[in-house]
Enzyme design. Structure first.
Site, PDB file in Angstrom:
ATOM      1  N   SER A 190     -53.825 -17.329 -16.090  1.00 53.85           N
ATOM      2  CA  SER A 190     -53.594 -17.036 -14.668  1.00 53.85           C
ATOM      3  C   SER A 190     -54.742 -16.198 -14.122  1.00 53.85           C
ATOM      4  CB  SER A 190     -52.262 -16.297 -14.485  1.00 53.85           C
ATOM      5  OG  SER A 190     -52.193 -15.167 -15.333  1.00 53.85           O
ATOM      6  N   ASP A 195     -54.358 -16.643 -24.022  1.00 53.51           N
ATOM      7  CA  ASP A 195     -54.086 -18.053 -23.689  1.00 53.51           C
ATOM      8  C   ASP A 195     -55.257 -18.947 -24.075  1.00 53.51           C
ATOM      9  OD1 ASP A 195     -51.595 -18.503 -22.578  1.00 53.51           O
ATOM     10  OD2 ASP A 195     -52.252 -18.207 -20.506  1.00 53.51           O
ATOM     11  N   GLU A 222     -49.800 -24.207 -24.026  1.00 54.07           N
ATOM     12  CA  GLU A 222     -48.735 -24.855 -23.242  1.00 54.07           C
ATOM     13  C   GLU A 222     -48.346 -26.195 -23.858  1.00 54.07           C
ATOM     14  OE1 GLU A 222     -49.775 -25.138 -19.101  1.00 54.07           O
ATOM     15  OE2 GLU A 222     -50.174 -22.979 -18.943  1.00 54.07           O
ATOM     16  N   GLU A 225     -41.004 -20.901 -18.613  1.00 52.82           N
ATOM     17  CA  GLU A 225     -41.430 -20.607 -17.233  1.00 52.82           C
ATOM     18  C   GLU A 225     -40.694 -21.483 -16.219  1.00 52.82           C
ATOM     19  OE1 GLU A 225     -45.650 -20.356 -16.479  1.00 52.82           O
ATOM     20  OE2 GLU A 225     -45.340 -20.238 -14.306  1.00 52.82           O
TER      21      GLU A 225
HETATM   22  O1  KIV Z   1     -51.233 -17.339 -17.613  1.00 53.03           O
HETATM   23  C1  KIV Z   1     -50.232 -16.609 -17.509  1.00 53.03           C
HETATM   24  O2  KIV Z   1     -50.265 -15.529 -16.903  1.00 53.03           O
HETATM   25  C2  KIV Z   1     -48.998 -17.071 -18.128  1.00 53.03           C
HETATM   26  C3  KIV Z   1     -47.749 -16.352 -17.754  1.00 53.03           C
HETATM   27  C4  KIV Z   1     -47.344 -16.800 -16.412  1.00 53.03           C
HETATM   28  C5  KIV Z   1     -46.694 -16.530 -18.763  1.00 53.03           C
HETATM   29  O3  KIV Z   1     -48.997 -18.007 -18.859  1.00 53.03           O
END
Ligand code: KIV
Length: 277
Positions: A50, A88, A120, A187
């Protein structure tokens, strides 16, 4: 002799062991200074992709690169010492092959020192998750709304609001758990479904727009601080930092224009002489 007490960081197994226990507190952070604050209160810090939307003003997370994640992951590791830091994997860095996913996880873990990665996808990523876990990569899954798939799904809308969609989402959760993920983010999933999945899987569920019954909760820090101009319905704003930042910047601009800043306290005088006022 060091006077500082040693603080052991939480690990993926520590978080895994929290299933059904005290709720796991998680927030995102992308910087050393916010990580320092978040670290004092959270069990997990997510360096989420994000950051592409929040820090860089991108429309989606799709253009985020591995280098962007590594740079901010390193900053968050420097700023924290207690929470498990999860980084991530961005779109395009893990979907092509299990080997591609492992190579990029290894890069992220070596270059940032983080304790786990998140990716994901449910059933479609299960083989990859099992491959990574078997090779020493702690994986957090992410099901329900998967923002990296935005171009395929068309909009950031909640999932599972129609009961006929439940079996697929439940299968995704089970597949991620069976593949060996230590936790799974759920989510934007209808509340009763998120609660039901939490009761079905043996690993902690971490909800965002999901259910209070989840084993933990996560939000994007800037969203809950009131810094993001638009936020989804599931965000509760715990602060209103936008207006305070605006007021501070406005005050600074006015002082500079009026030559009221810097004042005598903000400049260096000559040795032995008071500064000019
Ligand atoms: O990228 C992010 O901030 C996320 C959260 C919304 C869980 O994956």
């Amino acid at each position: 002799m060091s006077t500082q007490a040693e603080v052991r960081r939480l690990t993926a197994p520590d978080i895994r062991a929290r299933k059904g226990g005290t709720p796991i507190v998680a927030l995102t952070s992308y910087h050393a200074h916010t990580a320092r604050i978040v670290d004092r209160h959270c069990d997990v810090i997510l360096v989420g992709d994000s950051l592409g939307m929040v820090m860089h003003g991108l429309e989606t997370t799709v253009p985020v690169t591995l280098d962007m994640m590594i740079l901010q992951g390193l900053a968050v590791m420097r700023g924290s010492r207690h929470a498990l830091v999860v980084v991530d994997l961005p779109f395009g860095s893990y979907e092509a092959a299990k080997e591609q996913a492992f190579a990029n996880c290894a890069r992220v873990m070596k270059e940032t020192g983080c304790g786990a990665i998140k990716l994901e996808g449910g059933r479609r990523m299960a083989d990859t998750i099992a491959f990574l876990v078997a090779r020493g990569v702690p994986v957090m899954g992410h099901i329900g709304l998967t923002p990296q798939a935005i171009n395929a799904i068309g909009s950031f809308r909640a999932q599972g609001r129609d009961e006929k969609d439940w079996p697929e989402i439940e299968d995704d959760a089970r597949a991620v758990a069976e593949a060996g993920a230590f936790a799974v983010v759920i989510e934007a999933v209808a509340e009763p479904l998120a609660a039901r999945i939490t009761g079905q899987v043996p690993i902690p569920t971490v909800g965002i727009g999901a259910s209070a019954a989840c084993d933990g909760q996560i939000l994007v820090l800037e969203d809950m601080l009131g810094l993001s101009p638009r936020v989804p319905k599931f965000v509760k704003r715990y602060g209103q930092l936008g207006p305070s930042i605006e007021a501070a910047v406005e005050g600074y601009a006015a002082d500079v224009r009026a030559r009221a800043f810097p004042g005598p306290d903000n400049v260096y005088g000559m040795k032995g002489k008071p500064p000019r006022s």
